[in-house]
Design a protein around this motif. Structure first.
Motif, PDB file in Angstrom:
ATOM      1  N   GLU A  40       0.836  -1.190   0.000  1.00 64.68           N
ATOM      2  CA  GLU A  40       0.000   0.000   0.000  1.00 64.68           C
ATOM      3  C   GLU A  40       0.877   1.249   0.000  1.00 64.68           C
ATOM      4  O   GLU A  40       1.981   1.244   0.551  1.00 64.68           O
ATOM      5  CB  GLU A  40      -0.917  -0.003   1.228  1.00 64.68           C
ATOM      6  N   LYS A  41       0.361   2.319  -0.587  1.00 66.81           N
ATOM      7  CA  LYS A  41       1.120   3.566  -0.632  1.00 66.81           C
ATOM      8  C   LYS A  41       0.938   4.312   0.682  1.00 66.81           C
ATOM      9  O   LYS A  41      -0.169   4.677   1.056  1.00 66.81           O
ATOM     10  CB  LYS A  41       0.658   4.432  -1.798  1.00 66.81           C
ATOM     11  N   THR A  42       2.031   4.519   1.399  1.00 69.19           N
ATOM     12  CA  THR A  42       1.997   5.238   2.669  1.00 69.19           C
ATOM     13  C   THR A  42       3.128   6.248   2.699  1.00 69.19           C
ATOM     14  O   THR A  42       3.959   6.307   1.788  1.00 69.19           O
ATOM     15  CB  THR A  42       2.156   4.277   3.869  1.00 69.19           C
ATOM     16  N   CYS A  43       3.193   7.020   3.782  1.00 69.82           N
ATOM     17  CA  CYS A  43       4.288   7.993   3.928  1.00 69.82           C
ATOM     18  C   CYS A  43       5.618   7.298   4.222  1.00 69.82           C
ATOM     19  O   CYS A  43       6.685   7.914   4.091  1.00 69.82           O
ATOM     20  CB  CYS A  43       3.960   9.003   5.021  1.00 69.82           C
ATOM     21  N   LEU A  44       5.590   6.023   4.652  1.00 73.40           N
ATOM     22  CA  LEU A  44       6.808   5.236   4.822  1.00 73.40           C
ATOM     23  C   LEU A  44       7.037   4.439   3.545  1.00 73.40           C
ATOM     24  O   LEU A  44       6.197   3.623   3.159  1.00 73.40           O
ATOM     25  CB  LEU A  44       6.681   4.295   6.027  1.00 73.40           C
ATOM     26  N   LYS A  45       8.161   4.649   2.896  1.00 71.72           N
ATOM     27  CA  LYS A  45       8.371   4.044   1.579  1.00 71.72           C
ATOM     28  C   LYS A  45       8.732   2.555   1.661  1.00 71.72           C
ATOM     29  O   LYS A  45       8.588   1.830   0.683  1.00 71.72           O
ATOM     30  CB  LYS A  45       9.438   4.826   0.816  1.00 71.72           C
ATOM     31  N   MET A  46       9.241   2.081   2.814  1.00 75.82           N
ATOM     32  CA  MET A  46       9.512   0.659   3.027  1.00 75.82           C
ATOM     33  C   MET A  46      10.322   0.062   1.876  1.00 75.82           C
ATOM     34  O   MET A  46       9.969  -0.937   1.264  1.00 75.82           O
ATOM     35  CB  MET A  46       8.210  -0.112   3.230  1.00 75.82           C
ATOM     36  N   LEU A  47      11.435   0.702   1.569  1.00 79.14           N
ATOM     37  CA  LEU A  47      12.229   0.328   0.397  1.00 79.14           C
ATOM     38  C   LEU A  47      13.113  -0.887   0.693  1.00 79.14           C
ATOM     39  O   LEU A  47      13.902  -0.869   1.634  1.00 79.14           O
ATOM     40  CB  LEU A  47      13.102   1.505  -0.029  1.00 79.14           C
ATOM     41  N   PRO A  48      13.024  -1.945  -0.117  1.00 78.02           N
ATOM     42  CA  PRO A  48      13.907  -3.097   0.079  1.00 78.02           C
ATOM     43  C   PRO A  48      15.344  -2.737  -0.282  1.00 78.02           C
ATOM     44  O   PRO A  48      15.583  -2.018  -1.251  1.00 78.02           O
ATOM     45  CB  PRO A  48      13.340  -4.148  -0.883  1.00 78.02           C
ATOM     46  N   SER A  49      16.290  -3.206   0.507  1.00 78.11           N
ATOM     47  CA  SER A  49      17.705  -2.928   0.213  1.00 78.11           C
ATOM     48  C   SER A  49      18.340  -4.029  -0.626  1.00 78.11           C
ATOM     49  O   SER A  49      19.411  -3.838  -1.186  1.00 78.11           O
ATOM     50  CB  SER A  49      18.495  -2.802   1.524  1.00 78.11           C
ATOM     51  N   TYR A  50      17.687  -5.203  -0.669  1.00 81.03           N
ATOM     52  CA  TYR A  50      18.223  -6.402  -1.309  1.00 81.03           C
ATOM     53  C   TYR A  50      19.501  -6.866  -0.621  1.00 81.03           C
ATOM     54  O   TYR A  50      20.327  -7.556  -1.211  1.00 81.03           O
ATOM     55  CB  TYR A  50      18.432  -6.186  -2.812  1.00 81.03           C
ATOM     56  N   ILE A  51      19.651  -6.471   0.645  1.00 78.50           N
ATOM     57  CA  ILE A  51      20.793  -6.898   1.456  1.00 78.50           C
ATOM     58  C   ILE A  51      20.258  -7.528   2.740  1.00 78.50           C
ATOM     59  O   ILE A  51      19.398  -6.945   3.405  1.00 78.50           O
ATOM     60  CB  ILE A  51      21.710  -5.712   1.819  1.00 78.50           C
ATOM     61  N   GLY A  52      20.777  -8.713   3.073  1.00 78.83           N
ATOM     62  CA  GLY A  52      20.433  -9.353   4.333  1.00 78.83           C
ATOM     63  C   GLY A  52      21.565  -9.187   5.332  1.00 78.83           C
ATOM     64  O   GLY A  52      22.284  -8.184   5.312  1.00 78.83           O
ATOM     65  N   LYS A  53      21.743 -10.155   6.202  1.00 76.63           N
ATOM     66  CA  LYS A  53      22.835 -10.090   7.167  1.00 76.63           C
ATOM     67  C   LYS A  53      24.132 -10.519   6.495  1.00 76.63           C
ATOM     68  O   LYS A  53      24.175 -11.539   5.801  1.00 76.63           O
ATOM     69  CB  LYS A  53      22.560 -11.003   8.367  1.00 76.63           C
ATOM     70  N   PRO A  54      25.225  -9.786   6.689  1.00 74.70           N
ATOM     71  CA  PRO A  54      26.522 -10.226   6.156  1.00 74.70           C
ATOM     72  C   PRO A  54      26.976 -11.492   6.871  1.00 74.70           C
ATOM     73  O   PRO A  54      26.574 -11.766   8.001  1.00 74.70           O
ATOM     74  CB  PRO A  54      27.452  -9.047   6.452  1.00 74.70           C
ATOM     75  N   THR A  55      27.818 -12.264   6.186  1.00 77.40           N
ATOM     76  CA  THR A  55      28.277 -13.538   6.763  1.00 77.40           C
ATOM     77  C   THR A  55      29.436 -13.358   7.741  1.00 77.40           C
ATOM     78  O   THR A  55      29.694 -14.223   8.572  1.00 77.40           O
ATOM     79  CB  THR A  55      28.733 -14.491   5.649  1.00 77.40           C
ATOM     80  N   GLY A  56      30.171 -12.238   7.614  1.00 82.52           N
ATOM     81  CA  GLY A  56      31.383 -12.060   8.405  1.00 82.52           C
ATOM     82  C   GLY A  56      32.618 -12.566   7.687  1.00 82.52           C
ATOM     83  O   GLY A  56      33.744 -12.420   8.174  1.00 82.52           O
ATOM     84  N   LYS A  57      32.437 -13.176   6.525  1.00 79.37           N
ATOM     85  CA  LYS A  57      33.566 -13.742   5.762  1.00 79.37           C
ATOM     86  C   LYS A  57      33.903 -12.894   4.537  1.00 79.37           C
ATOM     87  O   LYS A  57      34.719 -13.296   3.707  1.00 79.37           O
ATOM     88  CB  LYS A  57      33.234 -15.169   5.330  1.00 79.37           C
TER      89      LYS A  57
END
Length: 432
Positions: A40-57
């Protein structure tokens, strides 16, 4: 501090946010988030970053570009075995009065702005060297991939032409190619996402990243994102939030006189860029009512004919005696200005904490309970340097949550816009 005047005390009360108000706004924030996640269109754009948690490696040498406002910073990092080394850095300004250029106004275009970025990177690139680049671009973008983001609209009073609606990293890649610089943009993010990425390397429970500086924004780790059904960092663009906020007449003046009236309302109420202007509007109002600077000897011209920035607000709080010296005003005046500044700062912190509460209530999905451990990573000069800002944040959570506040850790995390971009580039290249 209480003042012997009902008008003054009522003005200061306008900036107070009690527990009930925090919980009410947090609930609205949560509802707005969840509507945005559903598309839904709201004032919060809720944009996906396409990034999850880094592995640390993640490992390698990476270039980063950081444009968060009118400053530009290029940094070269080495990532190896979970450690980070800054190899080189160059900082420039997009506005240079001595050289008579301003790359933030509409009479300059995309080729000039991104060409300047490319020249900056060339300054710390060795002959024959090639690198991947993570680009921290802290403006609202429609993200369609880890390396594909289109500027929705400028904020922070920037109006450079030919950039809105464009793929930012393509503009940057074209500028680098035109200057024969062997750097390939592979990730684009904002400083908020970068802050959370850096925190994730140090804190297992880090799941919210926030900027409290010149601008304001927050991101968080969504555990079940509609795009991938799993973990993904979501950029809320929370500076644009506008539902149920305690807007004063002073906020309305700031909004009306801004570059984009009606947009970025929360940012205009909490960010360093606008904080001084709010204090100034309150002082002007009380002065016009003859409740401030009643002494004819006060240098009101100097006081009002200057731009109020966040550093001035900080000084008003810390050094009221200097206020009397600078403007030849009474200590009563200085204490009133201090109280105004403290009231604006406290509201800033409480509103940001309230937005974080909305995220926590969404993550927990248990009413207003927060039973699990969370680390909120914050960067920015408001949180880092404003008097008692961290303590005010802790008090806000304690007031709203009681004992559950013990489950929330708040950490100052530096250089999300630099190191975070390097981590994002490293994550992107492992996906290539």
């Amino acid at each position: 501090m209480g003042f012997n005047n009902d008008v003054v005390n009522n003005v200061l009360k306008e900036f107070e946010i009690d527990k009930d108000s925090m919980l009410r706004i947090a609930g609205l924030f949560k509802e707005t988030m969840e509507a945005g996640l559903k598309g839904e269109k709201t004032c919060l754009k809720m944009l996906p970053s396409y990034i999850g948690k880094p592995t640390g490696k993640e490992h390698g040498v990476f270039m980063t570009m950081d444009m968060g406002g009118t400053n530009l910073r290029c940094t070269k990092f080495r990532i190896k075995d979970g450690n980070f080394e800054k190899l080189a850095e160059i900082k420039e300004k997009l506005i240079n009065k001595e050289k008579d250029f301003d790359l933030t106004k509409s009479n300059t275009d995309a080729s000039q702005l991104f060409g300047y970025m490319a020249e900056c990177m060339a300054g710390i690139t060795e002959p024959g060297e090639s690198m991947y680049l993570g680009n921290t671009f802290s403006f609202p973008c429609r993200q369609e991939g880890i390396n594909e983001a289109y500027l929705i609209h400028w904020t922070k009073e920037i109006t450079t032409s030919g950039v809105e609606g464009q793929n930012i990293n393509k503009l940057l890649a074209d500028a680098l190619k035109a200057k024969n610089i062997n750097i390939e943009p592979v990730a684009i993010l904002n400083d908020t996402v970068g802050t959370l990425l850096v925190a994730m390397y140090s804190y297992q429970d880090a799941d919210i990243g926030s900027i409290m500086g010149t601008g304001h924004n927050t991101c968080y780790l969504e555990n079940n994102h509609p795009i991938n059904g799993g973990k993904m960092i979501v950029n809320l663009e929370s500076g644009n939030y506008n539902v149920g906020l305690p807007v004063t007449k002073y906020d309305e003046i700031i909004d009306k006189n801004s570059q984009m009236p009606g947009l970025q309302l929360l940012e205009k109420m909490v960010s360093g860029y606008y904080m001084g202007s709010i204090v100034k509007e309150v002082c002007k109002d009380l002065y016009n009512q003859k409740l401030l600077f009643a002494n004819d000897d006060t240098d009101t011209n100097t006081f009002f004919n200057q731009n109020f920035n966040a550093l001035m607000v900080e000084n008003f709080i810390l050094y009221p005696s200097q206020t009397t010296e600078h403007y030849n005003c009474t200590m009563v005046d200085a204490e009133l200005i201090k109280s105004i500044s403290e009231a604006v700062l406290k509201r800033t912190v409480r509103l940001v904490a309230t937005s974080h509460l909305g995220i926590l209530f969404h993550q927990e999905n248990d009413g207003t309970r927060v039973k699990n451990k969370h680390i909120i990573a914050i960067d920015g000069t408001i949180y880092e340097k404003m008097p008692k800002a961290p303590k005010l944040m802790e008090e806000a959570f304690a007031d709203a949550l009681g004992q559950d506040a013990e489950n929330i850790g708040i950490r100052l995390v530096k250089d999300g816009s630099g190191l975070g971009a390097a981590i994002a580039a490293a994550v992107a290249t492992t996906q290539k």
